[in-house]
Write a protein that holds these residues in place. Sequence first.
Motif, PDB file in Angstrom:
ATOM      1  N   ARG A 422       0.851  -1.191   0.000  1.00 18.09           N
ATOM      2  CA  ARG A 422       0.000   0.000   0.000  1.00 18.09           C
ATOM      3  C   ARG A 422       0.885   1.237   0.000  1.00 18.09           C
ATOM      4  O   ARG A 422       1.983   1.225   0.549  1.00 18.09           O
ATOM      5  CB  ARG A 422      -0.873   0.044   1.268  1.00 18.09           C
ATOM      6  CG  ARG A 422      -1.896  -1.046   1.385  1.00 18.09           C
ATOM      7  CD  ARG A 422      -2.945  -0.689   2.441  1.00 18.09           C
ATOM      8  NE  ARG A 422      -3.970   0.181   1.870  1.00 18.09           N
ATOM      9  CZ  ARG A 422      -5.000  -0.286   1.150  1.00 18.09           C
ATOM     10  NH1 ARG A 422      -5.126  -1.564   0.904  1.00 18.09           N
ATOM     11  NH2 ARG A 422      -5.893   0.559   0.675  1.00 18.09           N
ATOM     12  N   VAL A 423       0.366   2.320  -0.591  1.00 19.35           N
ATOM     13  CA  VAL A 423       1.058   3.601  -0.520  1.00 19.35           C
ATOM     14  C   VAL A 423       1.298   3.928   0.956  1.00 19.35           C
ATOM     15  O   VAL A 423       0.392   3.793   1.780  1.00 19.35           O
ATOM     16  CB  VAL A 423       0.221   4.704  -1.207  1.00 19.35           C
ATOM     17  CG1 VAL A 423       0.770   6.084  -0.874  1.00 19.35           C
ATOM     18  CG2 VAL A 423       0.205   4.493  -2.715  1.00 19.35           C
ATOM     19  N   GLY A 449       8.967   2.661 -10.642  1.00 22.79           N
ATOM     20  CA  GLY A 449       8.652   3.868  -9.889  1.00 22.79           C
ATOM     21  C   GLY A 449       7.551   3.840  -8.859  1.00 22.79           C
ATOM     22  O   GLY A 449       6.940   4.873  -8.586  1.00 22.79           O
ATOM     23  N   ALA A 450       7.299   2.689  -8.251  1.00 23.58           N
ATOM     24  CA  ALA A 450       6.347   2.623  -7.136  1.00 23.58           C
ATOM     25  C   ALA A 450       6.899   3.337  -5.913  1.00 23.58           C
ATOM     26  O   ALA A 450       6.178   3.665  -4.982  1.00 23.58           O
ATOM     27  CB  ALA A 450       6.064   1.169  -6.764  1.00 23.58           C
ATOM     28  N   VAL A 486       7.314   2.968  -0.278  1.00 23.45           N
ATOM     29  CA  VAL A 486       6.282   2.795  -1.306  1.00 23.45           C
ATOM     30  C   VAL A 486       5.410   4.048  -1.378  1.00 23.45           C
ATOM     31  O   VAL A 486       4.788   4.420  -0.386  1.00 23.45           O
ATOM     32  CB  VAL A 486       5.411   1.554  -1.003  1.00 23.45           C
ATOM     33  CG1 VAL A 486       4.402   1.325  -2.121  1.00 23.45           C
ATOM     34  CG2 VAL A 486       6.288   0.316  -0.803  1.00 23.45           C
ATOM     35  N   THR A 487       5.390   4.704  -2.549  1.00 22.88           N
ATOM     36  CA  THR A 487       4.710   6.001  -2.641  1.00 22.88           C
ATOM     37  C   THR A 487       3.680   6.099  -3.763  1.00 22.88           C
ATOM     38  O   THR A 487       2.839   6.992  -3.725  1.00 22.88           O
ATOM     39  CB  THR A 487       5.737   7.135  -2.862  1.00 22.88           C
ATOM     40  OG1 THR A 487       6.484   6.859  -4.060  1.00 22.88           O
ATOM     41  CG2 THR A 487       6.703   7.243  -1.683  1.00 22.88           C
ATOM     42  N   ASN A 488       3.762   5.239  -4.795  1.00 27.48           N
ATOM     43  CA  ASN A 488       2.904   5.429  -5.969  1.00 27.48           C
ATOM     44  C   ASN A 488       2.074   4.190  -6.280  1.00 27.48           C
ATOM     45  O   ASN A 488       2.628   3.093  -6.408  1.00 27.48           O
ATOM     46  CB  ASN A 488       3.753   5.783  -7.199  1.00 27.48           C
ATOM     47  CG  ASN A 488       4.362   7.169  -7.125  1.00 27.48           C
ATOM     48  OD1 ASN A 488       4.653   7.668  -6.044  1.00 27.48           O
ATOM     49  ND2 ASN A 488       4.556   7.804  -8.268  1.00 27.48           N
ATOM     50  N   PRO A 489       0.750   4.355  -6.416  1.00 32.32           N
ATOM     51  CA  PRO A 489      -0.113   3.196  -6.659  1.00 32.32           C
ATOM     52  C   PRO A 489      -0.005   2.680  -8.104  1.00 32.32           C
ATOM     53  O   PRO A 489       0.404   3.409  -9.010  1.00 32.32           O
ATOM     54  CB  PRO A 489      -1.522   3.744  -6.397  1.00 32.32           C
ATOM     55  CG  PRO A 489      -1.424   5.204  -6.675  1.00 32.32           C
ATOM     56  CD  PRO A 489      -0.027   5.612  -6.309  1.00 32.32           C
ATOM     57  N   VAL A 512       0.544  -2.027  -5.985  1.00 35.22           N
ATOM     58  CA  VAL A 512       0.494  -1.073  -4.879  1.00 35.22           C
ATOM     59  C   VAL A 512      -0.902  -0.456  -4.871  1.00 35.22           C
ATOM     60  O   VAL A 512      -1.337   0.133  -5.865  1.00 35.22           O
ATOM     61  CB  VAL A 512       1.559   0.029  -5.039  1.00 35.22           C
ATOM     62  CG1 VAL A 512       1.430   1.057  -3.911  1.00 35.22           C
ATOM     63  CG2 VAL A 512       2.966  -0.575  -5.057  1.00 35.22           C
ATOM     64  N   ALA A 513      -1.604  -0.629  -3.743  1.00 38.01           N
ATOM     65  CA  ALA A 513      -2.939  -0.040  -3.588  1.00 38.01           C
ATOM     66  C   ALA A 513      -2.806   1.376  -3.042  1.00 38.01           C
ATOM     67  O   ALA A 513      -1.825   1.693  -2.365  1.00 38.01           O
ATOM     68  CB  ALA A 513      -3.769  -0.892  -2.625  1.00 38.01           C
ATOM     69  N   GLY A 514      -3.800   2.212  -3.346  1.00 36.81           N
ATOM     70  CA  GLY A 514      -3.795   3.594  -2.843  1.00 36.81           C
ATOM     71  C   GLY A 514      -3.817   3.625  -1.322  1.00 36.81           C
ATOM     72  O   GLY A 514      -4.112   2.625  -0.672  1.00 36.81           O
TER      73      GLY A 514
END
Length: 515
Positions: A422-423, A449-450, A486-489, A512-514
Motif C-alpha cells: 500500500r502507498v 517507480g512505485a 512505497v509512494t505510488n499506486p 500497490v494499492a492507494g
Amino acid sequence: MNTHHHHHHDQSGEFPADPSGLPEAGRPALLELADGDTLDLTIAPVAKRLGEATVRMLGYNGSIPGPTLRVVQGSELVVNVTNHGDLETTVHWHGLRLENRYDGVPHETQEPVPVGGSFTYRIQFPDPGLYWYHPHVREDYAQELGLYGNIVVVPAEADYWPPADRDLVLTVDDLLLGDDGRVVPFSRGETNHAAMGRFGNVFLTSGEPHPRLAARPGEVVRLWLTNTAGARVFDLRLPGARMKLVGGDSGRVEHDEFVTQVLLAPSERAVVDVLADEPGELTLEHRTPDHTYPLATVAVVGEPVASVAGEAFEVLRRDPELTAERETLGPWLTAPPDKVLALVARMDHTAGHHDHHGHHGQGDDGGHGDHGGAGGHAVSDGIEWEDEMAEMNRSSTAETMHWMFVDRTAGTDADTVDWRFRVGDRVKIRLVNEMDSDHPMHHPFHLHGAGRFLVLARDEVAEPNLVWKDTVLVRTGQVVDILFDVTNPGLWMAHCHIPEHMHSGMMFSFTVAGA
C-alpha cells in the motif's frame, strides 16, 4: 504448457544491419524544458561511425545518446513518442516516480507502440538528480543499439548541490562488434547471450569510442554518470584528479565523500565532482582486475580559473533528510525481512547444444558443478568483469537458461512472486544471490517507480553512506537488505536490469494499492 518459450521456430531472421543511406548519428542536444512543455521524441535508425567502422544503430531524435532533458523538480512534461524503429517499443522513464500508466511497461501499463505508431506520455519529476530513458521491449537489442538518454532534474532547493563550474553528462556503455566491423547480429525471434548478457568489445562514452572533453584549470567539473550497458559493471577512475561523490541514483548522498573509484552496475547513476587543479590531460578509465580501459580524455587547458566551487571543494556536506533517515534505521537493521527473494539460475544440461526440448530443470539437482563457482570466469568480488564463456553464452537462450526470482518469504520456494503493498508502506526486502545456482552471476536489481529504496546492509554490514536508489548491484553470493519506501499506486515491475536475464525470466510485477 510453457508454450510462450517456444518462439524459436518463428525466428524471422535477424534485425537489419545495413547503414547505407541512413542519416549520420548526431550528438545529443541539451534541451532545457519548462513545466508544461511538449517534447517530440522520434525513434529511427541512424548510421553511426565508430573509428573505421560505420554501423547501423537506433537513435532518439537522430542522436546517440538521445537528447539530454534538463527539467526543474516538480514540473511535468508531455512527450510525444513516434516509432520509426525496427520493432514495437515503449519508453521507460527509469527512476522517475511517475503515474503508473506512463511507466512504459508493454502489455502492463500500455500496449507497445507499433512501427509507424505513436504514444503520448505525461511525465513528472518529483525528485532531483539524474535519471534516464530507454525502451522496455527487447532492450537486449533496442537499448544496446543506442536508445538511451539522460534526464537531469534540477532541484527546487537552490543550494541542494555543492557549487560546480561545469557539468558533463556522460553515459558509459559497451557494444559488441564482429570481425566484419558490424554489430554482432540479433535474432528477431529470441534473446541470446542469456547466460551472462552481451558484453561488448567497444566502449562508448556518451556514444563515442573515446571522446575528448574540456575543462579549465581550477574548475570543479561535475560528472553525471549513467551505466547504460546491458551486463557490464564499470569501475570508473580518473587518476590525477580528486573525486568527490555527491549523489547517486536519486539525489544526493547522506554525506559527500572523497573517492578514488566509482562502481556502477547497469542502470545505476552517480554524481561526482572532480577538481581539475592542474593543466594537462586526465583519462577517465574503467578498471578490471586484469585491464585498464581508457574511456575518455578530459583536457584541462586554458587560463586558470579562480573558482568559488574550487574553494568549497574541501567541504564535505551532509544531507539533512538522509541524516534524519539514518536515525530511524536501527530497528530496521535488526528486524527480520518482510520479503525474501532469491536470485537463481537453472541451466538445461543441454545448454549450448541447441536441444530446445528442455525441461525446466527446477527439480534437477545434478551437474551444477560444470557452471557453478568461479572456475574459469573473470570473477572478482562477486562481479563478472568480462564474458569468459563467449561460445556457451552466445548460444544460450531463454530456452535453455532460466533466470528466476524465487520467493523465500514463507521459508518455502515459490516461483511465483505475488507481492501487494500500500502507498505509505515501508518494506524490508532481502535479496539473496544464490551461490548454489547453475551459473551464479551479479544482478542489478531494479524496482520501477512505485517508490525508491535505501540500501540497509550488504552481507550484514550496515550501509555507511545512504542514498535513495532504484537499482542495487547484488554480487555473486551476496545478501543485500533494502528498505523500500512505497509512494505510488499501480501495477509495477521489478527485474534484473541485464536484459538477457530479464527476458529469461528474471522479472515479476507487484501491486500497490492507494493509501
